[in-house]
Design an enzyme around this catalytic site. Structure first.
Site, PDB file in Angstrom:
ATOM      1  N   SER A 120      -5.711 -16.872 -66.610  1.00 19.88           N
ATOM      2  CA  SER A 120      -5.595 -17.815 -67.721  1.00 19.88           C
ATOM      3  C   SER A 120      -4.211 -17.734 -68.351  1.00 19.88           C
ATOM      4  O   SER A 120      -3.221 -17.924 -67.672  1.00 19.88           O
ATOM      5  CB  SER A 120      -6.698 -17.540 -68.747  1.00 19.88           C
ATOM      6  OG  SER A 120      -7.955 -17.533 -68.133  1.00 19.88           O
ATOM      7  N   HIS A 145      -6.705 -21.916 -64.727  1.00 16.32           N
ATOM      8  CA  HIS A 145      -7.720 -22.937 -64.985  1.00 16.32           C
ATOM      9  C   HIS A 145      -7.342 -23.705 -66.240  1.00 16.32           C
ATOM     10  O   HIS A 145      -6.398 -23.357 -66.940  1.00 16.32           O
ATOM     11  CB  HIS A 145      -9.131 -22.331 -65.096  1.00 16.32           C
ATOM     12  CG  HIS A 145      -9.313 -21.377 -66.238  1.00 16.32           C
ATOM     13  ND1 HIS A 145     -10.486 -20.705 -66.479  1.00 16.32           N
ATOM     14  CD2 HIS A 145      -8.465 -20.985 -67.230  1.00 16.32           C
ATOM     15  CE1 HIS A 145     -10.366 -19.933 -67.537  1.00 16.32           C
ATOM     16  NE2 HIS A 145      -9.154 -20.088 -68.012  1.00 16.32           N
TER      17      HIS A 145
END
Length: 227
Positions: A120, A145
């Protein structure tokens, strides 16, 4: 209305992390000086060597500490490189952007190195390092993501926060594209769901530049002589 800030992960909050994994067992190192012994916690001692650790969930308190260290090292020597070691599951987007913006703002080059995981916002900071100085150890994991967040309250307020999350998503896609060299549409498609990568896959994507297994002493000496 209570709303959480945009996050890019599904990991527990830093408070829960601290409760489960207390950080009170930080090693102390003793250094001999002309005035006697001096004790440092291990992270402060490594900071003297211009090494910064981004470990654990990325949240506002961590971001404040990391940005303060970056600014301190710039003030100490604006011409010398900084080395950022990353082992993070990700966290709050705005906290990660605060660290990223400071990395771009200061004069020293910031080398990034993934140890363990860079997921992330951790992967975002990893690819935001100086081009050619973004590394990973061979068994680390990288994950990208799209951002996520949870909101509640009136429908209009939820819509406002949803629009803000979409704006953040667009910003992150653009910055990933800038640092990886990938087309924005390809980045957006790649980040639609959790996308885990090996170091080899992360290198191919453009998140890192090199996979290292041993410290390159010659490379470090050449860099020091060039500064």
């Amino acid at each position: 209305m209570r709303a959480t800030p945009p996050r890019d992960d599904t990991y527990p909050s830093n408070e829960n992390f601290k409760e489960k994994y207390p950080m009170s067992y930080v090693p102390i190192v003793i250094e001999q000086t002309s005035r006697g012994e001096r004790a440092y916690d291990i992270y402060s001692r490594l900071l003297k060597e211009r090494i910064i650790f981004v470990c654990g969930p990325i949240e506002d308190h961590m971001a404040n500490l990391i940005t303060a260290q970056l600014l301190f090292l710039e003030a100490e020597n604006p011409e010398k490189d900084i080395y950022m070691y990353i082992n993070s599951p990700g966290g709050v987007v705005t906290a990660g952007l605060a660290i990223y913006d400071t990395m771009q703002y200061i004069k020293p080059k910031v080398a990034t190195l993934c140890i363990g995981q860079a997921c992330s916002m951790g992967s975002f900071l990893l690819c935001g390092g100086e081009k050619g100085m973004r590394y990973s150890l061979p068994h680390s994991r990288v994950m990208i993501h799209q951002p996520s967040g949870g909101y509640r309250g009136q429908a209009t307020d939820i819509e406002i926060h949803a629009q803000e999350t979409l704006k953040i998503k667009k910003i992150l896609n653009s910055l990933y594209s800038k640092h990886t060299g990938q087309d924005v549409k390809h980045v957006e498609k790649s980040m639609e769901r959790d996308n885990f990568m090996s170091p080899e896959e992360a290198k191919k994507f453009g998140i890192i530049d090199k996979i290292i297994t041993h410290r390159d002493i010659k490379l470090l000496k050449d860099k020091e002589q060039g500064q």
